[in-house]
Scaffold this motif. Structure first.
Motif, PDB file in Angstrom:
ATOM      1  N   LEU A 169      26.905  11.974  31.757  1.00 29.44           N
ATOM      2  CA  LEU A 169      25.531  11.506  31.944  1.00 29.44           C
ATOM      3  C   LEU A 169      24.889  11.965  33.261  1.00 29.44           C
ATOM      4  N   PRO A 170      25.572  11.882  34.406  1.00 31.96           N
ATOM      5  CA  PRO A 170      24.899  12.279  35.650  1.00 31.96           C
ATOM      6  C   PRO A 170      24.379  13.711  35.626  1.00 31.96           C
ATOM      7  N   HIS A 171      25.178  14.649  35.113  1.00 35.64           N
ATOM      8  CA  HIS A 171      24.705  16.038  35.049  1.00 35.64           C
ATOM      9  C   HIS A 171      23.525  16.162  34.099  1.00 35.64           C
ATOM     10  N   LYS A 172      23.591  15.478  32.952  1.00 36.19           N
ATOM     11  CA  LYS A 172      22.544  15.603  31.944  1.00 36.19           C
ATOM     12  C   LYS A 172      21.233  15.007  32.421  1.00 36.19           C
ATOM     13  N   LEU A 173      21.280  13.919  33.167  1.00 34.65           N
ATOM     14  CA  LEU A 173      20.066  13.205  33.555  1.00 34.65           C
ATOM     15  C   LEU A 173      19.660  13.522  34.994  1.00 34.65           C
ATOM     16  N   ILE A 174      20.454  13.124  35.954  1.00 39.73           N
ATOM     17  CA  ILE A 174      20.122  13.402  37.350  1.00 39.73           C
ATOM     18  C   ILE A 174      20.130  14.903  37.624  1.00 39.73           C
ATOM     19  N   GLY A 175      21.105  15.579  37.054  1.00 39.73           N
ATOM     20  CA  GLY A 175      21.250  17.010  37.333  1.00 39.73           C
ATOM     21  C   GLY A 175      20.151  17.886  36.780  1.00 39.73           C
ATOM     22  N   THR A 176      19.337  17.368  35.864  1.00 37.72           N
ATOM     23  CA  THR A 176      18.243  18.166  35.301  1.00 37.72           C
ATOM     24  C   THR A 176      16.880  17.790  35.866  1.00 37.72           C
ATOM     25  N   ALA A 177      16.836  16.862  36.813  1.00 35.31           N
ATOM     26  CA  ALA A 177      15.551  16.448  37.398  1.00 35.31           C
ATOM     27  C   ALA A 177      14.976  17.582  38.237  1.00 35.31           C
ATOM     28  N   VAL A 178      13.710  17.886  38.011  1.00 39.48           N
ATOM     29  CA  VAL A 178      13.053  18.967  38.740  1.00 39.48           C
ATOM     30  C   VAL A 178      11.713  18.485  39.285  1.00 39.48           C
ATOM     31  N   ASP A 179      11.230  19.185  40.310  1.00 38.63           N
ATOM     32  CA  ASP A 179       9.911  18.866  40.849  1.00 38.63           C
ATOM     33  C   ASP A 179       8.833  19.595  40.050  1.00 38.63           C
ATOM     34  N   ASP A 180       7.604  19.553  40.530  1.00 41.52           N
ATOM     35  CA  ASP A 180       6.489  20.151  39.793  1.00 41.52           C
ATOM     36  C   ASP A 180       6.604  21.672  39.691  1.00 41.52           C
ATOM     37  N   GLU A 181       7.419  22.279  40.546  1.00 37.92           N
ATOM     38  CA  GLU A 181       7.617  23.723  40.490  1.00 37.92           C
ATOM     39  C   GLU A 181       8.932  24.093  39.818  1.00 37.92           C
ATOM     40  N   GLU A 182       9.492  23.134  39.086  1.00 35.48           N
ATOM     41  CA  GLU A 182      10.724  23.340  38.320  1.00 35.48           C
ATOM     42  C   GLU A 182      11.936  23.622  39.206  1.00 35.48           C
ATOM     43  N   ARG A 183      11.918  23.128  40.436  1.00 29.97           N
ATOM     44  CA  ARG A 183      13.080  23.271  41.317  1.00 29.97           C
ATOM     45  C   ARG A 183      13.971  22.051  41.183  1.00 29.97           C
ATOM     46  N   LEU A 184      15.278  22.280  41.050  1.00 26.64           N
ATOM     47  CA  LEU A 184      16.230  21.192  40.893  1.00 26.64           C
ATOM     48  C   LEU A 184      16.235  20.299  42.129  1.00 26.64           C
ATOM     49  N   LEU A 185      16.257  19.003  41.903  1.00 25.30           N
ATOM     50  CA  LEU A 185      16.198  18.039  42.994  1.00 25.30           C
ATOM     51  C   LEU A 185      17.572  17.526  43.403  1.00 25.30           C
ATOM     52  N   TYR A 186      18.566  17.679  42.537  1.00 28.08           N
ATOM     53  CA  TYR A 186      19.914  17.196  42.818  1.00 28.08           C
ATOM     54  C   TYR A 186      20.937  18.293  42.518  1.00 28.08           C
ATOM     55  N   ARG A 187      22.060  18.253  43.241  1.00 28.27           N
ATOM     56  CA  ARG A 187      23.234  19.038  42.849  1.00 28.27           C
ATOM     57  C   ARG A 187      24.322  18.047  42.459  1.00 28.27           C
ATOM     58  N   VAL A 188      24.760  18.116  41.213  1.00 33.49           N
ATOM     59  CA  VAL A 188      25.750  17.184  40.688  1.00 33.49           C
ATOM     60  C   VAL A 188      27.073  17.911  40.520  1.00 33.49           C
ATOM     61  N   ARG A 189      28.119  17.379  41.179  1.00 30.65           N
ATOM     62  CA  ARG A 189      29.451  17.962  41.076  1.00 30.65           C
ATOM     63  C   ARG A 189      30.449  16.890  40.666  1.00 30.65           C
ATOM     64  N   VAL A 190      31.431  17.297  39.864  1.00 31.55           N
ATOM     65  CA  VAL A 190      32.455  16.381  39.372  1.00 31.55           C
ATOM     66  C   VAL A 190      33.746  16.628  40.124  1.00 31.55           C
TER      67      VAL A 190
END
Length: 320
Positions: free
Chosen positions: A22-43
């Motif tokens: 879930l964290p990668h699918k949800l938090i890891g795909t969050a982007v700003d208005d310019e489609e830049r990733l907001l989080y780096r999710v590592r397991v």
């Protein structure tokens, strides 16, 4: 734009496979208005080696527990076994990995047993899956467990019930960090509900059956009359009960007070009208029984943290 928010997901033995992703699918795909990733999710696992999952296969992450030291947020998905869940204590290597972390701590489902065993929930409100609530309370009486809610945000420590409630909590984190617009985009891409209030019951109440027992008939009656100034006395009178008896029966059947339930229904109705119509906010306030736009604004902000027009804009933006 600054550095991305670092998220470390700790996979323990017998981790719940669904929640691990879930964290990668949800938090890891969050982007700003310019489609830049907001989080780096590592397991990570404790030693960087493989661990078994609840689904009968192993996962082999690229990291060990050392990444927890530099993470901004640490997420612990649910587990099916381990000394934290069975005896309320941590194995030495897990205790060492969690000791002294400065990160925001998050658990999904039975991951709360790990946070509690680490002492991170002492004296604090928390949530876990209702099926494990009794065992949790027996092991950790010092924790203020709410066995009914979907999730609890206590600032730097957040906990949720199982599976779907984990989705709700992770979307809440994105919303808290970056606003409703970003969270709605994540929800839209994952085809999940954009918002469920953390205090909502784990037991989702269906629309009341008007022919049902107890207070069901009155609840169905009230849903059709949200525009009217309904009070506790009105609801009790419709049920032909005293206010005291009605309040007790209502709480037994719904898990909340009549006043809170009515407010929740009105907020839900307002959200539906904001999402699906172009009605002015003043008209929506009247239709849903808030009376004034100020009252609607106050209740909506208390529930989801945004004003009516802002909610309509962000929802329509996510739809587009």
């Amino acid at each position: 734009m600054g550095a991305r928010h670092e998220v470390a997901v700790l996979a323990l033995p017998d981790v719940v496979a669904f929640e691990l992703g879930l964290p990668h699918k949800l938090i890891g795909t969050a982007v700003d208005d310019e489609e830049r990733l907001l989080y780096r999710v590592r397991v990570a696992t404790l030693d960087g080696g493989p661990v078994r999952t609840s689904a009968g296969y192993q996962v082999l992450p690229e990291h060990d527990a050392s990444i927890l030291r530099t993470a901004d947020t640490v997420i612990i998905p649910g587990i099916y076994s381990g000394s934290a869940k069975d005896r309320g204590v941590l194995e030495p290597d897990l205790a060492a990995a969690l000791h002294g972390l400065s990160a925001r701590m998050v658990s999904i489902c039975t991951g709360a047993f790990v946070l509690a065993a680490a002492g991170l929930l002492d004296g604090r409100p928390a949530a876990t899956h209702w099926m494990h609530a009794e065992a949790f309370q027996a092991l950790f009486p010092q924790v203020k467990l709410d066995p009914d809610v979907l999730y609890v945000d206590d600032g730097d420590v957040l906990t949720s019930a199982g599976n779907a409630a984990g989705i709700d909590l992770l979307l809440h984190i994105v919303r808290r960090d970056h606003g409703a617009g970003v969270a709605n985009r994540v929800a839209r891409r994952s085809v999940v509900a954009p918002w469920r209030e953390g205090g909502q019951s784990q037991f989702m109440e269906p629309m009341p059956d008007p022919d049902g027992p107890g207070t069901a008939r009155t609840r169905a009656w009230a849903v059709e009359r949200l525009h009217e100034p309904l009070g506790l006395a009105d609801l009790a009178a419709h049920s032909a009960m005293s206010v005291r008896t009605f309040t007790r029966r209502f709480r037994e059947e719904t898990g909340m007070s009549p006043t809170r339930w009515l407010s929740t229904q009105r907020v839900a109705a307002a959200r539906r009208l904001l999402e699906t119509t172009e009605l002015p906010v003043e008209r929506i306030a009247a239709e849903c029984g808030f009376g004034t736009t100020a009252s609607l604004r106050q209740h909506l902000h208390a529930a989801i943290g945004v004003a009516p027009l802002a909610y309509r804009r962000t929802y329509r933006g996510a739809e587009g």
